[in-house]
Design an enzyme around this catalytic site. Structure first.
Site, short mmCIF file in Angstrom:
data_model
loop_
_atom_site.label_atom_id
_atom_site.label_comp_id
_atom_site.label_asym_id
_atom_site.label_seq_id
_atom_site.Cartn_x
_atom_site.Cartn_y
_atom_site.Cartn_z
N ASP A 431 -52.15 128.97 17.23
CA ASP A 431 -52.07 129.18 18.63
C ASP A 431 -53.16 128.36 18.86
O ASP A 431 -54.21 128.01 18.28
CB ASP A 431 -52.08 130.75 18.70
N ILE A 996 -44.69 117.66 22.44
CA ILE A 996 -43.64 117.98 22.96
C ILE A 996 -43.54 118.98 24.05
O ILE A 996 -44.36 120.51 23.63
CB ILE A 996 -42.43 118.37 21.88
N THR A 1000 -38.30 120.41 26.42
CA THR A 1000 -37.61 119.57 25.35
C THR A 1000 -37.48 120.26 23.95
O THR A 1000 -36.75 119.83 23.27
CB THR A 1000 -38.53 118.24 25.25
N ASP A 1057 -48.26 135.96 19.84
CA ASP A 1057 -48.21 135.30 18.48
C ASP A 1057 -47.57 136.15 17.30
O ASP A 1057 -47.49 135.71 16.31
CB ASP A 1057 -49.52 134.85 18.04
#
Length: 1372
Positions: A431, A996, A1000, A1057
């Protein structure tokens, strides 16, 4: 209370129910008997439960429903005293190895295949079972003590016979009991809140023991309760509670309460008090227990320690199967050989049972050899692995380099059996916020009305504070918050946490509290609080304070001022911040004070604004601004003679009143306001340098404007320091920023907010609804009634990608459209600029609702709130329906600095061959900027950006990028190569970095495109996924782990997370600013990202190397010794006879050679820590336990067994020695070979190693000598009496042992010498560095122990749970 009654009235009106409220009786049964219709035992079954008061009037119903509910006593132990032995044996025989050895022990009782005495074959199994049973018993006894402590805690429970609350143990609490709690008491069971001493019917709980969150959660008394607001009497409670069955969802509770009148009241999570939470800032609460004991949400979330199977153990199981294959081959060979030997035997000179056919005899010999060669299967290996891992965890846990002195916390090893996986990591998923960065948000700059305010002075302030970032948060290690010491001072009485409630270690509990203290203090740091305002923004707000003056060339438009005021009002109220001060608890909301200006002045001021929110000022009613007069001139944006401005409301001169001199009723002192910057000798913020002289003159002469000299109360107390406790650092930073501009949040209640506005004073803002933040909407909103305009206004803050899309398209006049388009375009430019600088961005927007529009939305929203089924989905839909056509106000830029040594850590990990991915929810530009800062991205790297608008475009683009990367990598070896100084090729050779975005990525993870995505990302040096959701993070980890078959590690610090951490092979949580959810879900917990370097490169390498070599050594010594017995079969007709007594045979591997591998597995260091961190490339070249190494080890064992058997054989050929005399030098030689083999394999030799080797050899010789002189019939049919004493008295015995040992170990010695010659660079560097660094480490440990000895603490290498920081310097 007014709002509650208003909501009830509105709901009844909207739903057309003039009867019993909106929770009226369903099914058209208002005339049925309440008892018959709703309390029938047959009515509620399945997914819901009914709860009745234990001592109420409905005892029959209570007994009917409650008999199946669990009590409040908890038991986390596995066993009971009487059932320990059978249950523990049952658990242990789930292991295949134990069943195998049980089968062999029973097989030895069959006379036809008996190999040894029946009792002897039981010894290995009994020893292993006993060791594990003792370990389990100690662990279970510890759990028993914790359970006993928790169950005997005392709570005040209502007693129906005595009509009073009596002290009862927690274990005696039952569902339906009324429990009375006071401030700082821990909640014994999940209870429905029925009464609070707070007049508004609220209480606050702290859930730190449950989820690590220190911010207080507000809970509300069930609405529409009879006698609400007065002292609660349990005798008057005649209602029935129907709620969902117990579950582990901490954020959800559904149900309703049905009164005797038939009226139903909805129950939600805000009405539930959870077990193990602590009551805060509320004098008294009363609740009814709905879930008890193991049915509480806290207990249902307690899964205990995490157990995973490491990759090494999986490989080990494969090799054990190969050992089984070897065993079967040896036994088949013996069986066939015995059959052939028996068939060809003619006129034997010794007794042979010729009546048994050769085939049957061979069958018997097969099972006999299974018993004889049983040690080939290492039964003690699994126990040894557990012991070694405990030792490894002990040293990891007590590594001073992994200790964070500022937070006073050490690394937590929550998964006990995957330490070696730390040495095999290939992909690391991280993260960004809170993991790579500090997650200490500091307001940096903002843009309002399309105008950017750079806050130059604030940026200089941050540079000054950069040098102070390592200042200790405090020396006290308690649950008390560092920024709200007084309001939380009563916390010290709380001593029981969730860990003690669930038999977790006290050490984790103390570390949790230590991390809580440091985390809470971070939200209130000077850096976050002391924001220096921007001069231009100050000037415009100063104009807002005196809007009646004539306009000048620098005067902002009324529309811009309206944007600015709404912007800061949104920062102030659009949050869930809890407010407190040293003089008042958090739940108390101060009364609103009389505004500085009269209502007529306010009305006249806002009539000048053309902005729509103020068009309905006539509807404003005086009761919304109430209270006693207070002094507020210091909160105006006043220009002083020095031209400076105070960004803090805590100066000693705060509290003056701009009232006219003739109206003063108390003695006044003429003084000048000090507008210097706050803090410890803070710098003055020069904000008026660009103000024109006519503006200053106008400010002096205008009676309604701000003055340079004002009246100040001489007896005025210093303004209370407000303490903000926020759920996230972002919220705290924005509230402190608003306060710097005199938009101050002063209090909060469920119905209203108290805010100070510049030039107006204190106003009560009616709070209608809070639409909390969630990861789907990526925003939060508050619905309020504007304190000045009287309109219903929605203020929203959230991610720019969402808010910009929700912003309305301007309608109306062409000029208005042009202005709004300009604002939107400029704001977007500023957002892009902030992102490029690495700032976190949030957009602020608002929406004004018409009354009719609000009523329509409210009707559907109340239905969603009262729904039991699909409540979350309905609330999400309701919020999305409201948050449309927003008016964009501006954006904020918040700086979040990198943690220390993050670039160096990432560089080291990449040099070690670990690919680092960053998965973040931030903007693409922000993520790229952070990637540059932490050296994940280098200037010569080629950036591949994937932002596609459709799935088809994504597919084509991924293929195009893959071809581009393939072309770029032609002729280039994939992966960085280590140079002379450990430099990676990434420093000189261009690499590809893929960036990215979330949309996407969503397409790339689909089945059709994932292969292209995996192939592309595999060829890239790093991948950065932006705008990714928690689900996408976990999907990415799963995809790479499964498709590439690699070892993955995920590290994060927040609840978002958790899924990623749990999906990876190794999950690491960082105890940061976002609670402890990530830590509680992780395998290991660290406090800083930089600790990954030593954890992986050093401890991971050591643990893997030690354990892999220990396992190979176990296989080696077992195969080597078993082969000695196998070679003997060629000389005894494959009859299953052995050349040693059965006691030595059984104890050889079980005792005599079992301890040295344990010491090796815990203490061996093939490289010193400094070499492993200085040369990270050693991490990827240290793969020891590969498939071919097993067979190399087996072949080496075969060779040594041949030498060990045949040298004594040829040496004694032709002599008259007996079987046991022949086996004596073989056993002794085997012992020397196995122990010295361990010495050759060891890289570290200490006095501990020497002592263990000496004891191992001494125990063997002591046992065989004692056996030889005292045992006559211990090993029938052989007689060992005098054999060993005779052999050891002859020189030939020692010559045979010496020659055999040297011959057997010679190839191993030559191999080691050759290997050290080839790899001499690392070896020489290790020996050179080790001498210097070991001395430095020893001195650091001495200073550590000395400093902690002064406070009566144990040394760091002792397994004590709490390490308190000292004022002395501990770690240099």
């Amino acid at each position: 209370m007014e709002r509650l009654h208003w909501v009830r009235h509105r709901c009844r009106t909207l739903l057309g129910d003039s009867g019993g409220g909106w929770y009226s009786s369903p099914d058209g049964l208002p005339n049925k008997s309440f008892h018959d219709a709703y309390w029938s035992p047959h009515r509620v079954r399945g997914k819901r439960r009914s709860v009745f008061a234990r001592h109420g009037p409905h005892q029959h119903e209570y007994e009917t429903f409650s008999k199946s509910y669990k009590g409040n006593a908890i038991r986390t132990t596995k066993y009971r005293l009487l059932t320990f032995i059978p249950m523990n044996l049952f658990q242990q025989f789930h292991r295949a190895a134990n069943l195998y050895f049980l089968f062999l022990a029973l097989l030895n009782w069959v006379p036809a295949v008996e190999a040894f005495q029946k009792e002897i074959t039981m010894i290995p199994l009994l020893v292993v079972l006993a060791v594990i049973a003792i370990k389990d018993a100690l662990e279970d006894y510890r759990r028993y003590l914790f359970d006993k402590k928790v169950n005997n805690n005392v709570a005040r429970v209502f007693c129906g016979n005595q009509k009073a609350y009596k002290d009862q143990c927690w274990k005696d609490v039952r569902v339906g009991d009324f429990v009375r709690l006071s401030c700082n008491e821990i909640i014994p069971a999940d209870m429905l809140l029925l009464y609070s001493s707070d007049p508004r019917g609220v209480c606050y709980i702290e859930t730190a023991n449950l989820d690590g969150e220190t911010n207080l959660k507000q809970r509300q008394v069930v609405s529409d309760l009879p006698l609400q607001g007065v002292e609660f009497t349990p005798e008057s409670f005649h209602s029935r509670i129907e709620c969902e069955n117990p579950n582990n969802d901490l954020s959800r509770f559904r149900g309703y309460m049905e009164h005797s009148s038939g009226v139903r009241v909805g129950l939600h999570n805000s009405n539930l008090l959870l077990r193990s939470c602590t009551i805060r800032n509320t004098e008294t609460v009363v609740g009814i227990v709905v879930y008890a004991g193991h049915e509480t949400k806290a207990m249902m979330n307690n899964s205990g320690p995490r157990y995973k199977r490491s990759q090494l153990e999986k490989r080990l199981n494969t090799d054990v199967l190969w050992c089984v294959v070897l065993l079967i081959i040896m036994c088949l060979t013996s069986a066939v050989g015995h059959g052939l030997w028996l068939r060809n035997l003619k006129d034997p000179v010794f007794g042979v049972n010729m009546d048994t056919s050769p085939a049957l005899a061979g069958f018997y010999v097969f099972w006999t050899m299974i018993i004889v060669l049983q040690v080939l299967i290492p039964i003690s290996l699994y126990v040894s692995i557990e012991i070694v891992k405990l030792g490894q965890i002990y040293f990891i846990h007590n590594d001073v380099d992994l200790y964070n002195e500022q937070l006073d916390c050490r690394i937590q090893c929550r998964a006990l059996n995957i330490t070696e996986d730390l040495g095999q990591i290939q992909y690391l998923f991280s993260d960004k916020t809170g993991t790579l960065t500090e997650n200490k948000m500091v307001f940096c700059r903002c843009s309002i009305y399309g105008v950017e305010y750079p806050h130059v002075e604030n940026a200089r302030r941050l540079e000054v504070y950069e040098a102070e970032k390592n200042e200790a948060a405090g020396n006290s290690v308690t649950l008390r918050s560092g920024c709200s010491a007084k309001s939380l001072s009563c916390r010290s009485r709380s001593s029981v946490s969730l860990h003690t409630l669930t038999a977790e270690s006290e050490e984790e509990d103390e570390q949790l509290s230590n991390q809580i203290q440091a985390r809470t203090s971070a939200f209130c740091s000077r850096m976050a609080k002391e924001v220096v305002p921007d001069p231009e923004l100050v000037r415009k707000l100063n104009w807002f304070c005196s809007p009646l003056k004539e306009a000048s060339s620098g005067t902002p438009s009324s529309l811009e001022v309206a944007y600015i005021t709404d912007f800061f009002l949104a920062l102030t109220i659009c949050n869930s911040v809890v407010v407190s001060s040293p003089s008042q608890p958090r739940h108390v909301v101060p009364e609103a004070r009389t505004p500085l200006k009269s209502l007529e002045e306010i009305k006249l001021m806002f009539q000048r604004f053309s902005f729509s929110p103020f068009s309905a000022l006539s509807t404003f009613s005086p009761p919304q601004i109430r209270g006693s007069p207070r002094n507020f001139t210091s909160r105006l944006f006043t220009r002083g003679k020095t031209g400076s401005f105070s960004p803090n409301a805590n100066n000693a001169t705060d509290g003056s009143e701009p009232g006219r001199e003739g109206n003063m009723e108390t003695p006044k002192l003429r003084c000048k306001l000090d507008f210097s910057a706050p803090g410890e000798g803070g710098n003055a913020a020069q904000v008026e340098d660009d103000i024109k002289k006519d503006d200053i003159k106008d400010a002096k002469t205008n009676p309604d404007g701000p003055r340079q000299e004002v009246e100040v109360d001489s007896d005025r107390d210093v303004d209370d320091e407000l303490l903000y406790e926020a759920e996230s650092p972002d919220e705290a930073a924005l509230v402190h920023a608003a306060r710097a501009y005199r938009c101050t949040l002063r209090g909060r209640s469920p119905e209203s907010l108290l805010v100070d506005l510049p030039g107006i004073g204190s106003l009560a803002v009616q709070l209608l609804h809070i639409l909390p933040f969630d990861s789907n909407r990526k925003r939060m909103s508050v619905v309020v009634r504007h304190p000045l305009a009287g309109q219903v206004v929605v203020y929203t803050k959230g991610a720019d990608s969402v808010i910009m899309d929700l912003a309305e398209t301007s309608k109306g006049a062409e000029q208005a459209q042009e202005i709004y388009s300009h604002i939107k375009d400029q704001t977007q430019k500023h957002l892009d600029s902030y992102a490029r600088e690495g700032l976190r961005t949030l957009c602020i927007a608002k929406k004004v609702l018409e009354e009719e529009e609000y009523e329509v939305w409210l009707k559907r929203h109340l239905l969603a709130e009262s729904s039991i089924e699909n409540r979350e989905e309905l609330l999400l839909e309701s919020a999305q329906r409201l948050e449309t056509n927003l008016t964009l106000l501006g954006t904020t830029g918040i700086v979040d600095r990198l943690q220390e040594d993050v670039p160096e850590t990432i560089e080291a990990l990449q040099r070690a061959g670990i690919k680092v991915w960053v998965l973040t929810g931030d903007k693409q530009e922000t993520a790229i900027n952070i990637a540059y800062s932490c050296k994940l991205l280098r200037p010569n790297d080629q950036l591949l950006t994937a932002n596609c608008g459709s799935k088809d475009a994504c597919a084509a683009f991924l293929k195009e990028l893959r071809l581009e990367v393939q072309r770029g990598q032609d002729g280039v070896t994939e992966g960085p190569a280590a140079g002379a100084h450990g430099e990676s090729s990434s420093g000189s050779v261009s690499s590809f970095i893929l960036v990215i975005d979330g949309q996407t990525l969503d397409w790339a993870l689909q089945e059709e495109l994932k292969s292209d995505f995996v192939e592309l990302s595999r060829r890239c040096k790093a991948v950065i996924c932006c705008r990714s959701t928690p689900l996408q993070k976990s999907e990415v980890v799963r995809l790479i782990r499964d498709e590439l078959g690699v070892m993955t590690l995920a590290v994060g610090d927040g609840a978002n997370d958790v899924s990623m951490i749990q999906m990876a092979d190794v999950g690491i949580g960082i105890s940061g600013q976002e609670g402890m959810q990530a830590v509680m879900s992780s395998d290991f917990a660290i406090s800083r990202f930089k600790h990954l370097s030593k954890l992986l490169l050093v401890h991971g390498h050591w643990c893997y190397s030690r354990l892999a070599n220990m396992i190979l050594y176990f296989f080696y010594k077992n195969v080597m010794y078993v082969n000695l017995l196998f070679w003997y079969q060629f000389f005894c007709g494959f009859s299953g006879s052995v050349m040693t007594n059965s006691w030595v045979l059984i104890l050889f591997n079980l005792i005599f050679t079992s301890v040295p591998p344990l010491i090796y597995g815990v203490l061996d260091k093939d490289m010193p820590a400094e070499t492993l961190t200085g040369v990270p490339e050693l991490y990827r070249t240290s793969k020891v336990y590969v498939p071919h190494m097993f067979w190399v080890t087996v072949l080496d064992a075969f060779y040594q067994s041949l030498v060990c058997f045949f040298i004594p054989y040829f040496a004694l050929t032709g002599s008259d020695v007996g079987i046991l005399s022949f086996g004596s030098p073989i056993n002794a030689s085997a012992l020397f070979i196995i122990l010295l083999h361990q010495v050759l394999e060891s890289h570290t030799l200490t006095w501990i190693h020497g002592l263990v080797l000496l004891l191992s050899g001494g125990s063997y010789f002591g046992f065989v000598l004692l056996f030889s002189v005292s045992c006559v019939t211990c090993s029938p049919p052989t007689n060992p009496l005098g054999v060993e004493t005779l052999q050891m008295s002859q020189p030939l015995f020692y010559i045979i042992c010496a020659v055999t040992t040297m011959t057997a170990l010679l190839p191993r010695m030559l191999f080691r010498a050759l290997y050290s010659t080839i790899h001499r660079t690392a070896a020489l560097k290790s020996s050179h560095v080790e001498k210097v660094e070991s001395e430095n480490y020893r001195k650091r440990m001495q200073r550590w122990n000395l400093s902690h000895h002064r406070v009566n603490r144990l040394p760091v290498c002792a397994d004590n749970p709490g390490l308190e920081p000292s004022t002395a310097s501990v770690v240099s």
